[in-house]
Design an enzyme around this catalytic site. Structure first.
Site, PDB file in Angstrom:
ATOM      1  N   ARG A   1      47.073  -0.652  29.341  1.00 36.03           N
ATOM      2  CA  ARG A   1      47.603  -2.106  30.061  1.00 36.03           C
ATOM      3  C   ARG A   1      46.505  -3.089  30.442  1.00 36.03           C
ATOM      4  O   ARG A   1      46.174  -3.835  29.617  1.00 36.03           O
ATOM      5  CB  ARG A   1      48.380  -1.670  31.158  1.00 36.03           C
ATOM      6  CG  ARG A   1      49.673  -2.586  31.614  1.00 36.03           C
ATOM      7  CD  ARG A   1      49.055  -3.942  32.445  1.00 36.03           C
ATOM      8  NE  ARG A   1      48.786  -3.266  33.669  1.00 36.03           N
ATOM      9  CZ  ARG A   1      48.175  -4.204  34.655  1.00 36.03           C
ATOM     10  NH1 ARG A   1      47.916  -5.518  34.377  1.00 36.03           N
ATOM     11  NH2 ARG A   1      47.741  -3.798  35.810  1.00 36.03           N
ATOM     12  N   ASP A   2      45.769  -2.784  31.753  1.00 32.35           N
ATOM     13  CA  ASP A   2      44.959  -3.603  32.234  1.00 32.35           C
ATOM     14  C   ASP A   2      43.682  -3.396  31.172  1.00 32.35           C
ATOM     15  O   ASP A   2      43.156  -4.460  31.004  1.00 32.35           O
ATOM     16  CB  ASP A   2      44.705  -3.216  33.598  1.00 32.35           C
ATOM     17  CG  ASP A   2      43.978  -4.277  34.343  1.00 32.35           C
ATOM     18  OD1 ASP A   2      43.701  -5.326  33.916  1.00 32.35           O
ATOM     19  OD2 ASP A   2      43.686  -4.008  35.721  1.00 32.35           O
TER      20      ASP A   2
ATOM     21  N   ASN B   1      38.224  -2.824  34.558  1.00 28.35           N
ATOM     22  CA  ASN B   1      38.432  -1.984  35.765  1.00 28.35           C
ATOM     23  C   ASN B   1      37.198  -0.941  35.858  1.00 28.35           C
ATOM     24  O   ASN B   1      36.304  -0.850  35.154  1.00 28.35           O
ATOM     25  CB  ASN B   1      39.690  -1.138  35.009  1.00 28.35           C
ATOM     26  CG  ASN B   1      40.945  -2.009  34.858  1.00 28.35           C
ATOM     27  OD1 ASN B   1      41.504  -1.972  35.700  1.00 28.35           O
ATOM     28  ND2 ASN B   1      40.855  -2.401  33.710  1.00 28.35           N
TER      29      ASN B   1
ATOM     30  N   HIS C   1      43.789  -0.011  43.211  1.00 25.80           N
ATOM     31  CA  HIS C   1      43.380  -0.420  41.822  1.00 25.80           C
ATOM     32  C   HIS C   1      41.910  -1.391  41.956  1.00 25.80           C
ATOM     33  O   HIS C   1      42.263  -2.489  42.419  1.00 25.80           O
ATOM     34  CB  HIS C   1      44.721  -1.251  41.114  1.00 25.80           C
ATOM     35  CG  HIS C   1      44.219  -1.884  39.946  1.00 25.80           C
ATOM     36  ND1 HIS C   1      44.538  -1.274  38.722  1.00 25.80           N
ATOM     37  CD2 HIS C   1      43.679  -3.337  39.429  1.00 25.80           C
ATOM     38  CE1 HIS C   1      44.227  -2.205  37.807  1.00 25.80           C
ATOM     39  NE2 HIS C   1      43.826  -3.252  38.169  1.00 25.80           N
TER      40      HIS C   1
ATOM     41  N   CYS D   1      42.003  -9.294  33.962  1.00 23.75           N
ATOM     42  CA  CYS D   1      43.052  -9.908  33.877  1.00 23.75           C
ATOM     43  C   CYS D   1      42.780 -11.454  33.402  1.00 23.75           C
ATOM     44  O   CYS D   1      41.844 -12.174  33.624  1.00 23.75           O
ATOM     45  CB  CYS D   1      43.523 -10.206  35.308  1.00 23.75           C
ATOM     46  SG  CYS D   1      44.945 -11.405  35.609  1.00 23.75           S
TER      47      CYS D   1
ATOM     48  N   HIS E   1      38.367  -3.103  40.285  1.00 20.50           N
ATOM     49  CA  HIS E   1      37.509  -3.442  39.246  1.00 20.50           C
ATOM     50  C   HIS E   1      36.142  -3.195  39.597  1.00 20.50           C
ATOM     51  O   HIS E   1      35.576  -3.360  40.837  1.00 20.50           O
ATOM     52  CB  HIS E   1      37.653  -5.116  39.039  1.00 20.50           C
ATOM     53  CG  HIS E   1      39.414  -5.066  37.900  1.00 20.50           C
ATOM     54  ND1 HIS E   1      39.434  -5.365  36.955  1.00 20.50           N
ATOM     55  CD2 HIS E   1      40.418  -4.835  38.673  1.00 20.50           C
ATOM     56  CE1 HIS E   1      40.705  -5.442  36.468  1.00 20.50           C
ATOM     57  NE2 HIS E   1      41.353  -5.148  37.533  1.00 20.50           N
TER      58      HIS E   1
END
Length: 320
Positions: A17-18, A251, A209, A242, A211
């Site tokens: 996903r990310d 990430n 979460h 993002c 980065h």
């Protein structure tokens, strides 16, 4: 000499996903399914398999529902899907998803850029999303993006995050995900906010979460764990970012988090398997490997157990 490591937290890999959001490439459904199964086989506890974001805005997410439909109910119990509206939950549930990450932003400007509505509108819709998840027999997380900084507004006050965490409309969410969307936080900020969320909001599992934009991804993750986070996110090779947050980069690398925390299921052999999965995927995508642990594992210091010997085939080679 004995070494003491940070207490291990559950790791959720968010590569699909990310991790894929900024690549611009649509990974075939079969390849995504294979990656999910490889990661689960190696012991990764949880996976974020995709997003319900519009395919015209985030093309790498276009086949998310096909991935859901290809997985078994048992596999889907360990997988999460990113959602932003009740309609997203309903569609994903109809395809078979049971774990939903409902995302909104602490900062108004980012919520408008990322989701196309106000933070208040996202909060107002959350109870319906919770109902849909519960009717499907599933779970739903509250995910708060830009919990530390916003690309448009700068520093986000802790009180703003706490107000969302304590909003009665978030009732029924099983977890709260605190996001350093831009990777601009430092460990003291991370531990401070995680601790306040733990102490000053309803009891839920706390997920961090992070980065690695400013090189503090692992340090911030360890700070979050020490302050009370029991699950953390990472992406293979530090992939990700993002598309609606200028300045956001990859990430925190899954490999780096695992090497730092050493959960019970991780062995040098399984670590080698993860590195192999990561390297193959990044090569397909044409992306660099930003994981320092993965780079270290390919060094010539073969007396160290975690180095992948040049004559050793990684554990997942030839699997599936």
């Amino acid at each position: 000499m004995n070494f003491t490591f940070e207490p291990a937290a559950g790791l959720r890999d968010v590569t699909l996903r990310d991790g894929l959001q900024l690549t611009g490439k649509l990974l075939p459904t079969e390849r995504k399914v294979e990656t999910v199964r490889e990661l689960l086989r190696l012991g990764v506890p949880e996976i974020e398999l995709g997003s319900m974001a519009r395919a015209d805005l985030v093309p790498p997410m276009a086949n998310t529902l096909e991935v859901v439909q290809a997985l078994s109910p048992e596999e889907l119990q360990k997988c999460w899907i990113w959602v932003a509206t009740p309609g997203h939950v309903a569609k994903a549930a109809a395809a078979g998803a049971r774990n939903f990450q409902y995302c909104l932003s602490a900062s108004e400007s980012h919520n408008q850029a990322n989701i196309g509505r106000s933070t208040e509108a996202s909060l107002a819709a959350l109870p319906q999303a919770v109902r849909y998840a519960q009717e499907a027999g599933g779970r739903i997380q509250l995910c708060i993006a830009t919990s530390f900084t916003c690309p448009f507004e700068g520093i986000v006050p802790e009180e703003r995050v706490l107000a969302i965490a304590n909003d009665p409309r978030t009732g029924g969410t099983c977890d709260i995900v605190i996001c350093d969307t831009l990777g601009q936080a430092v460990p003291a900020q991370v531990s401070g906010l995680i601790r306040r969320v733990r102490d000053e909001s309803p009891e839920r599992r706390i997920v961090y979460h992070g980065h690695d934009t400013w090189g503090l991804g692992v340090a911030n993750t360890l700070a979050a764990i020490s302050a009370g986070a029991s699950a953390v996110d990472g992406a293979l090779g530090g992939l990700g970012g993002c598309p609606f947050a200028p300045g956001a980069s990859g990430n925190t690398a899954t490999e780096d988090i695992l090497f730092a925390t050493r959960p019970d299921w991780l062995t040098p052999e399984t670590f080698a398997g993860l590195v192999n999965v990561s390297e193959k995927l990044l090569a397909e995508l044409g992306e660099p490997n930003r994981s320092k642990a993965a780079q270290g594992s390919r060094s010539k210091a073969e007396a160290f157990d975690w180095v992948i010997a040049s004559d050793t085939v990684p554990a997942c080679e030839g699997s599936l």
